[in-house]
Design a protein around this motif. Sequence first.
Motif, PDB file in Angstrom:
ATOM      1  N   GLY A 192       3.081 -14.224 -52.392  1.00  0.00           N
ATOM      2  CA  GLY A 192       1.651 -14.054 -52.160  1.00  0.00           C
ATOM      3  C   GLY A 192       0.840 -14.122 -53.445  1.00  0.00           C
ATOM      4  N   GLU A 193       1.492 -14.448 -54.558  1.00  0.00           N
ATOM      5  CA  GLU A 193       0.828 -14.499 -55.863  1.00  0.00           C
ATOM      6  C   GLU A 193       0.067 -15.805 -56.036  1.00  0.00           C
ATOM      7  N   VAL A 194      -1.144 -15.708 -56.593  1.00  0.00           N
ATOM      8  CA  VAL A 194      -1.909 -16.905 -56.950  1.00  0.00           C
ATOM      9  C   VAL A 194      -1.255 -17.500 -58.187  1.00  0.00           C
ATOM     10  N   LEU A 201      -7.145 -22.548 -54.402  1.00  0.00           N
ATOM     11  CA  LEU A 201      -6.114 -21.619 -54.849  1.00  0.00           C
ATOM     12  C   LEU A 201      -4.750 -22.114 -54.398  1.00  0.00           C
ATOM     13  N   THR A 202      -3.759 -22.006 -55.261  1.00  0.00           N
ATOM     14  CA  THR A 202      -2.373 -22.275 -54.897  1.00  0.00           C
ATOM     15  C   THR A 202      -1.658 -20.931 -54.866  1.00  0.00           C
ATOM     16  N   ILE A 203      -1.023 -20.640 -53.731  1.00  0.00           N
ATOM     17  CA  ILE A 203      -0.393 -19.342 -53.502  1.00  0.00           C
ATOM     18  C   ILE A 203       1.107 -19.529 -53.316  1.00  0.00           C
ATOM     19  N   ASP A 204       1.908 -18.718 -53.991  1.00  0.00           N
ATOM     20  CA  ASP A 204       3.356 -18.703 -53.787  1.00  0.00           C
ATOM     21  C   ASP A 204       3.617 -18.067 -52.424  1.00  0.00           C
ATOM     22  N   MET A 251       4.644 -22.765 -50.610  1.00  0.00           N
ATOM     23  CA  MET A 251       3.369 -22.869 -51.272  1.00  0.00           C
ATOM     24  C   MET A 251       2.278 -23.012 -50.217  1.00  0.00           C
ATOM     25  N   HIS A 252       1.196 -22.301 -50.418  1.00  0.00           N
ATOM     26  CA  HIS A 252       0.005 -22.443 -49.594  1.00  0.00           C
ATOM     27  C   HIS A 252      -1.139 -22.849 -50.511  1.00  0.00           C
TER      28      HIS A 252
END
Length: 61
Positions: free
Chosen positions: A38-40, A31-34, A1-2
């Motif tokens: 790379g999906e929000v 934003l939380t990114i997988d 997670m980013h």
Amino acid sequence: MHVIQMRGDFVGHMATAPKGAPTPRGNTITLTIDAATGEVTDWSLGNQSRDLTKLGAVKSL
């Protein structure tokens, strides 16, 4: 997670709001990114920065 936090002038055109309610606006978007896809996966819009240090190391770009 980013987790990415940005400052600027944002309008939440994709937000779900009750009929007749104004479109959400704010000067901070988070934003939380997988990390794998790379999906929000989540986002929030507001007028205050969040303390991301609780999630781990923070890098400013």
